[in-house]
Motif scaffolding. Structure first.
Motif, PDB file in Angstrom:
ATOM      1  N   MET A  62       0.832  -1.199   0.000  1.00 34.20           N
ATOM      2  CA  MET A  62       0.000   0.000   0.000  1.00 34.20           C
ATOM      3  C   MET A  62       0.872   1.255   0.000  1.00 34.20           C
ATOM      4  SD  MET A  62      -3.512   0.516   2.143  1.00 34.20           S
ATOM      5  CE  MET A  62      -2.761   0.425   3.762  1.00 34.20           C
ATOM      6  N   GLN A  63       1.973   1.218   0.739  1.00 32.67           N
ATOM      7  CA  GLN A  63       2.898   2.349   0.741  1.00 32.67           C
ATOM      8  C   GLN A  63       3.553   2.543  -0.627  1.00 32.67           C
ATOM      9  OE1 GLN A  63       5.260   0.933   4.023  1.00 32.67           O
ATOM     10  NE2 GLN A  63       4.364   2.376   5.461  1.00 32.67           N
ATOM     11  N   LEU A  64       3.755   1.446  -1.333  1.00 28.91           N
ATOM     12  CA  LEU A  64       4.338   1.514  -2.671  1.00 28.91           C
ATOM     13  C   LEU A  64       3.315   1.900  -3.731  1.00 28.91           C
ATOM     14  CD1 LEU A  64       6.536  -1.725  -2.529  1.00 28.91           C
ATOM     15  CD2 LEU A  64       7.387   0.624  -2.628  1.00 28.91           C
ATOM     16  N   GLY A  65       2.055   2.020  -3.365  1.00 33.55           N
ATOM     17  CA  GLY A  65       1.014   2.365  -4.319  1.00 33.55           C
ATOM     18  C   GLY A  65       0.566   1.201  -5.171  1.00 33.55           C
ATOM     19  N   LYS A  66       0.890  -0.031  -4.771  1.00 37.54           N
ATOM     20  CA  LYS A  66       0.547  -1.200  -5.574  1.00 37.54           C
ATOM     21  C   LYS A  66      -0.805  -1.811  -5.190  1.00 37.54           C
ATOM     22  CE  LYS A  66       5.304  -2.408  -6.715  1.00 37.54           C
ATOM     23  NZ  LYS A  66       5.124  -2.187  -8.155  1.00 37.54           N
ATOM     24  N   VAL A  67      -1.327  -1.482  -4.008  1.00 39.00           N
ATOM     25  CA  VAL A  67      -2.682  -1.862  -3.622  1.00 39.00           C
ATOM     26  C   VAL A  67      -3.343  -0.642  -2.997  1.00 39.00           C
ATOM     27  CG1 VAL A  67      -2.093  -4.291  -3.249  1.00 39.00           C
ATOM     28  CG2 VAL A  67      -2.033  -2.699  -1.318  1.00 39.00           C
ATOM     29  N   ASP A  68      -4.680  -0.654  -2.976  1.00 35.60           N
ATOM     30  CA  ASP A  68      -5.424   0.507  -2.512  1.00 35.60           C
ATOM     31  C   ASP A  68      -5.999   0.345  -1.115  1.00 35.60           C
ATOM     32  OD1 ASP A  68      -5.293   1.985  -5.092  1.00 35.60           O
ATOM     33  OD2 ASP A  68      -6.457   0.280  -5.805  1.00 35.60           O
ATOM     34  N   ALA A  69      -6.063  -0.887  -0.621  1.00 32.96           N
ATOM     35  CA  ALA A  69      -6.645  -1.131   0.702  1.00 32.96           C
ATOM     36  C   ALA A  69      -6.119  -2.449   1.240  1.00 32.96           C
ATOM     37  CB  ALA A  69      -8.167  -1.151   0.621  1.00 32.96           C
ATOM     38  N   THR A  70      -6.135  -2.572   2.556  1.00 25.88           N
ATOM     39  CA  THR A  70      -5.735  -3.807   3.227  1.00 25.88           C
ATOM     40  C   THR A  70      -6.856  -4.243   4.159  1.00 25.88           C
ATOM     41  OG1 THR A  70      -3.357  -3.349   3.202  1.00 25.88           O
ATOM     42  CG2 THR A  70      -4.163  -4.793   4.944  1.00 25.88           C
ATOM     43  N   MET A  71      -7.218  -5.531   4.097  1.00 25.16           N
ATOM     44  CA  MET A  71      -8.173  -6.066   5.064  1.00 25.16           C
ATOM     45  C   MET A  71      -7.451  -7.052   5.976  1.00 25.16           C
ATOM     46  SD  MET A  71     -11.870  -8.009   4.645  1.00 25.16           S
ATOM     47  CE  MET A  71     -12.778  -6.505   4.254  1.00 25.16           C
ATOM     48  N   THR A  72      -7.680  -6.910   7.285  1.00 25.17           N
ATOM     49  CA  THR A  72      -7.095  -7.817   8.266  1.00 25.17           C
ATOM     50  C   THR A  72      -7.878  -7.693   9.570  1.00 25.17           C
ATOM     51  OG1 THR A  72      -5.007  -8.524   9.305  1.00 25.17           O
ATOM     52  CG2 THR A  72      -5.383  -6.149   9.125  1.00 25.17           C
ATOM     53  N   ASP A  73      -7.497  -8.483  10.579  1.00 24.14           N
ATOM     54  CA  ASP A  73      -8.141  -8.374  11.888  1.00 24.14           C
ATOM     55  C   ASP A  73      -7.984  -6.948  12.416  1.00 24.14           C
ATOM     56  OD1 ASP A  73      -8.858 -11.058  11.947  1.00 24.14           O
ATOM     57  OD2 ASP A  73      -6.986 -11.663  12.897  1.00 24.14           O
ATOM     58  N   ASP A  74      -8.998  -6.479  13.137  1.00 25.61           N
ATOM     59  CA  ASP A  74      -8.982  -5.084  13.568  1.00 25.61           C
ATOM     60  C   ASP A  74      -7.807  -4.754  14.481  1.00 25.61           C
ATOM     61  OD1 ASP A  74      -9.985  -6.545  15.695  1.00 25.61           O
ATOM     62  OD2 ASP A  74     -11.706  -5.242  16.058  1.00 25.61           O
ATOM     63  N   GLY A  75      -7.393  -5.705  15.312  1.00 22.95           N
ATOM     64  CA  GLY A  75      -6.244  -5.453  16.173  1.00 22.95           C
ATOM     65  C   GLY A  75      -4.961  -5.275  15.380  1.00 22.95           C
ATOM     66  N   LEU A  76      -4.771  -6.105  14.346  1.00 27.77           N
ATOM     67  CA  LEU A  76      -3.595  -5.984  13.491  1.00 27.77           C
ATOM     68  C   LEU A  76      -3.655  -4.697  12.675  1.00 27.77           C
ATOM     69  CD1 LEU A  76      -3.365  -9.677  12.222  1.00 27.77           C
ATOM     70  CD2 LEU A  76      -1.951  -8.590  13.960  1.00 27.77           C
ATOM     71  N   ALA A  77      -4.848  -4.365  12.183  1.00 30.60           N
ATOM     72  CA  ALA A  77      -5.008  -3.146  11.397  1.00 30.60           C
ATOM     73  C   ALA A  77      -4.710  -1.913  12.250  1.00 30.60           C
ATOM     74  CB  ALA A  77      -6.425  -3.067  10.831  1.00 30.60           C
ATOM     75  N   ALA A  78      -5.140  -1.931  13.509  1.00 28.45           N
ATOM     76  CA  ALA A  78      -4.848  -0.812  14.408  1.00 28.45           C
ATOM     77  C   ALA A  78      -3.344  -0.659  14.615  1.00 28.45           C
ATOM     78  CB  ALA A  78      -5.554  -1.016  15.748  1.00 28.45           C
ATOM     79  N   GLY A  79      -2.644  -1.784  14.688  1.00 30.01           N
ATOM     80  CA  GLY A  79      -1.196  -1.739  14.819  1.00 30.01           C
ATOM     81  C   GLY A  79      -0.531  -1.129  13.598  1.00 30.01           C
ATOM     82  N   GLN A  80      -1.033  -1.475  12.397  1.00 29.66           N
ATOM     83  CA  GLN A  80      -0.475  -0.896  11.180  1.00 29.66           C
ATOM     84  C   GLN A  80      -0.726   0.611  11.127  1.00 29.66           C
ATOM     85  OE1 GLN A  80      -1.409  -2.844   7.505  1.00 29.66           O
ATOM     86  NE2 GLN A  80      -1.000  -4.889   8.296  1.00 29.66           N
ATOM     87  N   ALA A  81      -1.922   1.038  11.530  1.00 28.20           N
ATOM     88  CA  ALA A  81      -2.228   2.466  11.542  1.00 28.20           C
ATOM     89  C   ALA A  81      -1.318   3.213  12.515  1.00 28.20           C
ATOM     90  CB  ALA A  81      -3.695   2.687  11.907  1.00 28.20           C
ATOM     91  N   ALA A  82      -0.945   2.544  13.612  1.00 24.45           N
ATOM     92  CA  ALA A  82      -0.034   3.163  14.577  1.00 24.45           C
ATOM     93  C   ALA A  82       1.383   3.264  14.017  1.00 24.45           C
ATOM     94  CB  ALA A  82      -0.027   2.366  15.876  1.00 24.45           C
ATOM     95  N   GLN A  83       1.737   2.338  13.117  1.00 21.89           N
ATOM     96  CA  GLN A  83       3.066   2.363  12.513  1.00 21.89           C
ATOM     97  C   GLN A  83       3.190   3.427  11.431  1.00 21.89           C
ATOM     98  OE1 GLN A  83       2.943  -2.090  11.840  1.00 21.89           O
ATOM     99  NE2 GLN A  83       5.139  -1.851  12.125  1.00 21.89           N
ATOM    100  N   ASP A  84       2.090   3.738  10.739  1.00 22.79           N
ATOM    101  CA  ASP A  84       2.136   4.651   9.595  1.00 22.79           C
ATOM    102  C   ASP A  84       0.992   5.647   9.715  1.00 22.79           C
ATOM    103  OD1 ASP A  84       2.131   5.957   7.169  1.00 22.79           O
ATOM    104  OD2 ASP A  84       2.446   4.154   5.978  1.00 22.79           O
ATOM    105  N   SER A  85       1.323   6.903   9.999  1.00 23.15           N
ATOM    106  CA  SER A  85       0.297   7.921  10.229  1.00 23.15           C
ATOM    107  C   SER A  85      -0.420   8.342   8.956  1.00 23.15           C
ATOM    108  CB  SER A  85       0.927   9.159  10.886  1.00 23.15           C
ATOM    109  OG  SER A  85       1.918   9.724  10.030  1.00 23.15           O
ATOM    110  N   THR A  86       0.017   7.868   7.786  1.00 23.75           N
ATOM    111  CA  THR A  86      -0.640   8.257   6.532  1.00 23.75           C
ATOM    112  C   THR A  86      -1.799   7.329   6.176  1.00 23.75           C
ATOM    113  OG1 THR A  86       0.763   6.912   5.057  1.00 23.75           O
ATOM    114  CG2 THR A  86       1.583   9.097   5.685  1.00 23.75           C
TER     115      THR A  86
END
Length: 342
Positions: free
Chosen positions: A256-280
């Motif tokens: 997603m950071q490389l612009g090769k996909v537009d969205a990621t689906m995963t468990d909400d806890g894992l997704a929250a962790g990714q959002a914490a890693q990348d503020s964009t």
């Protein structure tokens, strides 16, 4: 209670793409490539650390051929509910060591499959070299209770797509790795009682300004880990998207950071962790497939499942579950929702 660090066997996480996002030399493109390069470098560093000092031989299989794409599919009719399927069903807790537990003790080590790339669940701390997180706390509690010595517990990094195979092949004794209990999986492995409530959610770049699954996915490319509940959901209900699958859910963030996909689906806890890693990136409020996570073990190892259920009961009753949740997950999930109810 402080315990000695457990051993970790070798493993590596696959990443996708060639680092190009197709945006030329504009400033946003350069920034996105820089963020992606940072994540790739961290993944590579983790793999290097795992390879060094591994107490056991074989490593994990590398991702084969990079991400795979599937054509959009129409959502099929929802299957009829199975009245015999109860994802909270498991054997009663027990403190008795049966044949499966005794065999593990005879081998002098309990091998637990874990994650090394999921922030606040199971991720390698670059300062200490140790894998840490909510699932790791639980894995340590199980290992210490069963073996009586944390030094007799070995953590083995396992990709999302290989969790069931690692159990069935006997390469690990159990999996403690954000594994959702499903009726299909219950036919393949044995599960403990649930230890966490979860649901699937979408992670998207903030710049897109979307609010719903349909806005985020229609005519776009979505990413999910292979053999995950998110892959199953997007296969059945693509919302007009194309699906890309990867070995581990963190690889989706890189793509997603490389612009090769537009969205990621995963468990909400894992997704929250990714959002914490990348503020964009941001997590959409909409959610699907509510479920529960459990510890997975080999079918037939009933006594081992019973021992794990006893550890879970003690872990929750002592307050250690809540302490671990408050430390690792509450800061990123931003809620006080009851994630487990005995």
């Amino acid at each position: 209670m402080r315990t000695a660090p457990s051993r970790t066997t070798d493993g590596a996480a696959g990443t996708g793409g060639d680092g190009s996002d197709g945006t030329g030399t504009n400033r946003a493109g350069r920034a996105r490539r820089a963020r992606a390069a940072t994540v790739v470098a961290l993944l590579a560093a983790g793999a290097t650390l795992l390879g060094a000092g591994s107490p056991q031989g074989a490593g994990l299989p590398a991702a084969a051929g990079g991400p795979r794409q599937a054509a959009p599919q129409a959502a099929p009719a929802a299957p009829a509910a199975d009245p015999n399927c109860d994802t909270s069903r498991s054997v009663p807790p027990s403190t008795v060591d049966g044949p499966a537990v005794k065999a593990i003790k005879d081998n002098k080590t309990l091998v637990i499959g874990v994650d090394q790339n999921s922030y606040r669940w199971g991720a390698r701390n670059p300062a200490t070299g140790e894998i840490e997180g909510f699932d790791i706390d639980l894995a340590k509690a199980i290992g210490t209770a069963l073996m009586g010595d944390p030094n007799k517990v070995t953590f083995k990094a396992v990709p999302t797509a290989e969790r069931i195979k690692f159990i069935q092949d006997g390469r690990v004794d159990m999996i403690v790795r954000t594994m959702t209990i499903t009726c299909e999986r219950m036919d393949q492995v044995a599960f403990s009682k649930p230890y966490f409530k979860t649901a699937n959610r979408l992670l998207v770049p903030k710049a897109r300004g979307v609010k719903t699954f349909d806005e985020a996915l229609n005519g776009r490319t979505a990413c999910a880990a292979r053999s995950s509940s998110a892959e199953d959901e997007l296969t059945k209900n693509p919302h007009g998207s194309k699906l890309v699958t990867v070995e581990n859910q963190l690889d989706c963030l890189v793509l997603m950071q490389l612009g090769k996909v537009d969205a990621t689906m995963t468990d909400d806890g894992l997704a929250a962790g990714q959002a914490a890693q990348d503020s964009t990136v941001t997590l959409l409020d909409e959610q699907v497939r509510p479920g529960v996570m459990g510890v997975a073990m080999k079918l037939g190892n009933t006594d081992l499942v019973a021992r794990v259920n006893q550890v879970l009961a003690d872990y929750q009753a002592s307050g250690a579950w809540r302490d671990s949740y408050d430390k690792w997950l509450k800061p990123t999930m931003h809620d006080d929702a009851e994630r487990f109810r005995p």
